[in-house]
Every structure is written in C-alpha cells, then in structure tokens.
Scaffold this motif. Structure first.
Motif, PDB file in Angstrom:
ATOM      1  N   CYS A  90      -6.091  -5.644  -0.059  1.00 37.19           N
ATOM      2  CA  CYS A  90      -5.037  -5.042  -0.481  1.00 37.19           C
ATOM      3  C   CYS A  90      -4.981  -4.114  -1.548  1.00 37.19           C
ATOM      4  CB  CYS A  90      -3.872  -6.038  -0.079  1.00 37.19           C
ATOM      5  SG  CYS A  90      -2.046  -5.065  -0.548  1.00 37.19           S
ATOM      6  N   ALA A  91      -3.861  -3.309  -1.764  1.00 41.76           N
ATOM      7  CA  ALA A  91      -3.566  -2.713  -2.410  1.00 41.76           C
ATOM      8  C   ALA A  91      -2.510  -2.875  -4.127  1.00 41.76           C
ATOM      9  CB  ALA A  91      -3.185  -0.676  -2.459  1.00 41.76           C
ATOM     10  N   TYR A  92      -1.557  -3.679  -3.197  1.00 40.17           N
ATOM     11  CA  TYR A  92      -0.578  -4.062  -4.244  1.00 40.17           C
ATOM     12  C   TYR A  92      -1.034  -5.968  -4.301  1.00 40.17           C
ATOM     13  CZ  TYR A  92       1.607  -0.445  -1.976  1.00 40.17           C
ATOM     14  OH  TYR A  92       1.921   0.659  -2.133  1.00 40.17           O
ATOM     15  N   GLY A  95      -1.826  -8.491   0.066  1.00 37.45           N
ATOM     16  CA  GLY A  95      -1.600  -8.905   1.662  1.00 37.45           C
ATOM     17  C   GLY A  95      -0.247  -8.315   1.636  1.00 37.45           C
ATOM     18  N   CYS A  96       0.085  -6.716   2.180  1.00 42.07           N
ATOM     19  CA  CYS A  96       1.340  -6.280   2.336  1.00 42.07           C
ATOM     20  C   CYS A  96       1.540  -6.289   4.068  1.00 42.07           C
ATOM     21  CB  CYS A  96       1.518  -4.641   1.573  1.00 42.07           C
ATOM     22  SG  CYS A  96       0.459  -3.339   1.768  1.00 42.07           S
ATOM     23  N   GLY A  97      -0.120  -5.695   4.231  1.00 43.16           N
ATOM     24  CA  GLY A  97       0.496  -5.980   6.205  1.00 43.16           C
ATOM     25  C   GLY A  97       0.083  -3.726   6.141  1.00 43.16           C
ATOM     26  N   GLU A  98       0.521  -3.451   5.433  1.00 44.85           N
ATOM     27  CA  GLU A  98       1.005  -1.799   5.468  1.00 44.85           C
ATOM     28  C   GLU A  98      -0.573  -1.106   5.010  1.00 44.85           C
ATOM     29  OE1 GLU A  98       4.825  -1.092   4.278  1.00 44.85           O
ATOM     30  OE2 GLU A  98       5.519  -1.097   6.481  1.00 44.85           O
ATOM     31  N   CYS A  99      -0.800  -1.107   3.638  1.00 42.02           N
ATOM     32  CA  CYS A  99      -1.728  -0.549   3.084  1.00 42.02           C
ATOM     33  C   CYS A  99      -2.850  -0.043   3.240  1.00 42.02           C
ATOM     34  CB  CYS A  99      -2.273  -0.855   1.114  1.00 42.02           C
ATOM     35  SG  CYS A  99      -2.880  -2.005   1.384  1.00 42.02           S
ATOM     36  N   CYS A 156      -5.110  -3.476   3.765  1.00 47.08           N
ATOM     37  CA  CYS A 156      -4.839  -4.312   5.002  1.00 47.08           C
ATOM     38  C   CYS A 156      -5.206  -3.764   6.337  1.00 47.08           C
ATOM     39  CB  CYS A 156      -3.088  -4.902   4.635  1.00 47.08           C
ATOM     40  SG  CYS A 156      -2.691  -5.495   2.971  1.00 47.08           S
TER      41      CYS A 156
HETATM   42 ZN   LIG Z   1      -2.111  -4.211   1.615  1.00 47.22          ZN
END
Ligand SMILES: [Zn+2]
Length: 413
Positions: free
Chosen positions: A83-85, A88-92, A95
């Motif tokens: 994950c870019a953040y 595990g944001c689910g959006e990038c 993920c």
């Molecule tokens: Zn992410």
C-alpha cells in the motif's frame, strides 16, 4: 470505503498484529529511502519509534481451520505491505493490484495437486530474490504450505534462512504441528493464529459484502460451521445446496447393510462427479493453451525435436491434472463429511440438552429424533465414526474403504 482487512471476519487480534506490522514495514521503507541501499527488515531495530518485537519480520505463518481466512489474511497483509500509505487503504494501486492478484511483486502459490514440488519452489525462490519492481516488497504467498514436499520445504527453508533484504514469505497452514510445517521453518516465522469465526460474524459479512438476505446468510453461516467461503457458496449456489441436502439425507437412509453400502457408493460417486465438474474446464483450457504454445503442424528437423519435447510437456500436464483431480475429489468428499459430522454433532448436543444452536437448522427435527433413539453415547459413536473416516482418508486410506466402514457404524451405532 472498507480497507483491505475488512473481509477478515471475526479476527480482531490478528488484524491488529498485521496493521502494526504493516506500519513497521512502512517505517523501514521510509528509513531506507534516503540511503537507497542496504535496507532490510533488520533495520527496524535501529529506527526510533518502531518496536522491533512487534514490528516487521520477513517470514509469517497464518494458521487456522479451513475457511477461517488464512489466505484472505495473507493477501490482505500483502496488500498493506504494498500500500502506498502503508496501511492497506484498499484504494491505492498497490492495494488494488494485490487484492486482484495482478501486483508484479506478489506471487501466490496455490497447490493444485496433493503437494507443491521442489521444481516449482526453486523457481519461485529464485524470482522472489529479485528487487521489487514497485520499490516496496517482494512477497510470496504460499497457500497450503502443509502440502509442500520435503524437498520443496528445504528449498523454501534455505530462502527463509538467508532472506533477500526485501522479500517477505507468507505461509498458510492448518496449524504449526510438525506434520503441517517443519520445525525448522516454524522457528524462522512469526505465527498469526486465526480462529474459527463465529456464525454471526460470517453472516454479517455475507449480508454486507455479498448482498445476501439476512435470513439466508444466517442459515448458510451456521451450516458452513465457520467456513466463510463455504457459507457464501451455500447461500449463492443452488447446486451446492442440493449436494448438501443429499448428504444430510444419508442418516435417514441407513436401514441395513445393503443401504449403508449403497450410501457409501452414492457419497463417493457424488464427490467424484463434483470434482470432475470443478476441474473439467481448467483441464480443457490448459490442454488448449499447451497445444497453442507448441504450435500445430510444422515440418523438418526442428519440428521433430519440438514434437519430442511436446510429448514430455503433455505428459507433465496430464500428471498435474490427475493430481489436481484427486485433490478435488478428496476436498469434495471432505466437505460432505464435515456436513455429516455437523448433523451427528447436533444429535449429540440435543441428547445432552446442551444450550447451543444447531449447525443444520433445517435438519434439526431429524437430529432430535436421532438423539432420542441413540442417546448421547450412540450419537457420539456416530460422530466419532465420521471424524475417524476423515482422519483415515487424510492418512491415505482408500476413500471407499473408509466411507463404507463409517456408514456401517452410522447404521449400527
Ligand atoms: Zn493502499
């Protein structure tokens, strides 16, 4: 927007561990970025604010009963690492590509046969040693690590003992028993135990994620005995429901030796048919792909050499497909036995007047009748017969022999 851990049903403790590790891993990458070289998990210890004991490590084992979400957990953790953040944001994209199985630095090994071979493992370990193309981690997820051959296990152990700096191994296995994972591999890994999720938690995710009606979700979650994937199939697939109905009709049909043997045949044949249907499509697609790859026609010396190679490849493919078919058959039979065990467990808890909800709400009346007829002892003997049958098949007893013995006990008690 739910993050990548949202589908990890009823596993709060494991999720907390993994979130923490993902944050520690992100800290490792941040710390390594300015120097660009010589980075690795070992550097965690040198970083202020990161607790090395609860932080990141390069090898993990996810354990738990089938359906508890071992591979879901491994994949979610992989996504959080990519994950870019770092959350595990689910959006990038990191993920997203990990969750859909298209991330270039995440390799998933799903054994199709009864075991994972050494050739496959060596190739995998070699590729896993390369620098991650996305700049984060090279991740190898091994589902059913208990199905590694000994040689494959040794190849993996070597990689885990001398890990490339940015490589992370995520293993999934039923338990850390030496039968499942060798002691030496176990000693190099951090263990994340998953528990059998409660039916209510499984029902909740079926409603939220899959849009299944609450009453159907509750029934399916109970009937699947904590197996999330099985619950979803029961809720959605009429054929899966029919197969379950046929299995749960078995106890009623056991009226004599002949009937018991017939029931054994029916169970085995149903498992064979189910397995055949599940692998037929993949088999045909692979054969077609191989034929295309080898090319049709062609003459001359080169073509003759290619044909000899082709025969070998075709033989390899047939061997792999046969192994996969055997595995699919065993899995189908095991699902049937788990359903059957649920029925006798219901009869036992009813005979004991235990205040627990039945597994199979739709056959509760039949289980109650069984409880009255057999008493707790008789119900327990029958439950044990089903569990012994599972164990025998696991230990390579011929399925027909094990199932016939079980049916006779289910009849006689
Ligand atoms: Zn992410």
């Amino acid at each position: 927007m739910p993050d990548v851990f949202a589908d990890l049903v009823g596993q709060d403790e494991a999720v907390a561990t993994l979130r923490h590790a993902a944050a520690a891993a992100a800290a490792v990458l941040r710390a390594a970025h300015p120097v660009a070289a010589g980075s690795g998990p070992a550097e965690v210890e040198g970083q202020p604010g990161v607790d090395p004991g609860a932080g990141m490590t390069h090898a993990w084992i996810f354990t738990g009963p089938p359906g508890s979400g071992r591979s879901v957990a491994a994949r979610a953790f992989a996504a959080a690492l990519q994950c870019a953040y770092g959350t595990g944001c689910g959006e990038c994209p990191g993920c997203h590509t990990t969750m859909t199985g298209t991330h270039a630095d995440v390799r998933l090994v799903v054994p199709e046969g009864l075991s994972i071979g050494v050739g496959e493992m060596r190739a995998l370990v070699l590729r896993a040693a390369s620098t991650p193309s996305g700049g984060r981690w090279q991740i190898v997820i091994i589902e059913d690590a208990d199905r590694l051959t000994e040689a494959a296990g040794n190849a993996l152990l070597k990689a885990i003992e001398e890990p490339p700096p940015r490589t992370v191994f995520l293993l999934c296995a039923p338990s850390t028993h030496p039968d499942d994972v060798s002691v030496t591999i176990r000693s190099r890994c951090r263990v994340v135990p998953l528990r059998q999720p409660p039916a209510a938690a499984v029902a909740e995710v079926l409603v939220r994620r899959d849009g299944i009606a609450p009453d159907v979700a509750q029934w399916a979650a109970a009937a699947a005995q904590g197996h999330v994937g099985r619950a979803r199939r029961l809720a959605r697939d009429p054929e899966a429901r029919q197969r379950r109905d046929a299995v749960l009709a078995v106890p009623r049909r056991l009226t004599g030796v002949g009937a018991a043997l017939d029931a054994a045949s029916a169970l085995i044949e149903a498992a064979e048919a189910e397995a055949e249907a599940s692998v037929a499509e993949a088999d045909a697609a692979e054969r077609a792909a191989l034929q295309t790859a080898l090319g049709a026609g062609g003459t001359g010396r080169g073509a003759a050499g290619a044909m000899r190679g082709a025969a070998g490849q075709l033989k390899d493919l047939e061997k792999r497909q046969k192994s996969r078919a055997t595995r699919a058959q065993r899995d189908a039979l095991d699902r049937a036995l788990v359903d059957l065990a649920g029925f006798y467990r219901d009869a036992l808890t009813m005979a004991l007047r235990a205040p627990v909800a039945p597994v199979h709400t739709d056959t509760a009346a039949m289980a109650e009748a069984g409880a009255q007829k057999w008493d707790a002892e008789g119900a327990l003997r029958r439950l044990e017969a089903v569990l012994e049958c599972r164990a025998a098949i696991e230990a390579n007893v011929k399925p027909r022999i094990a199932v016939e013995a079980m049916m006779l006990t289910l009849w006689k008690g």
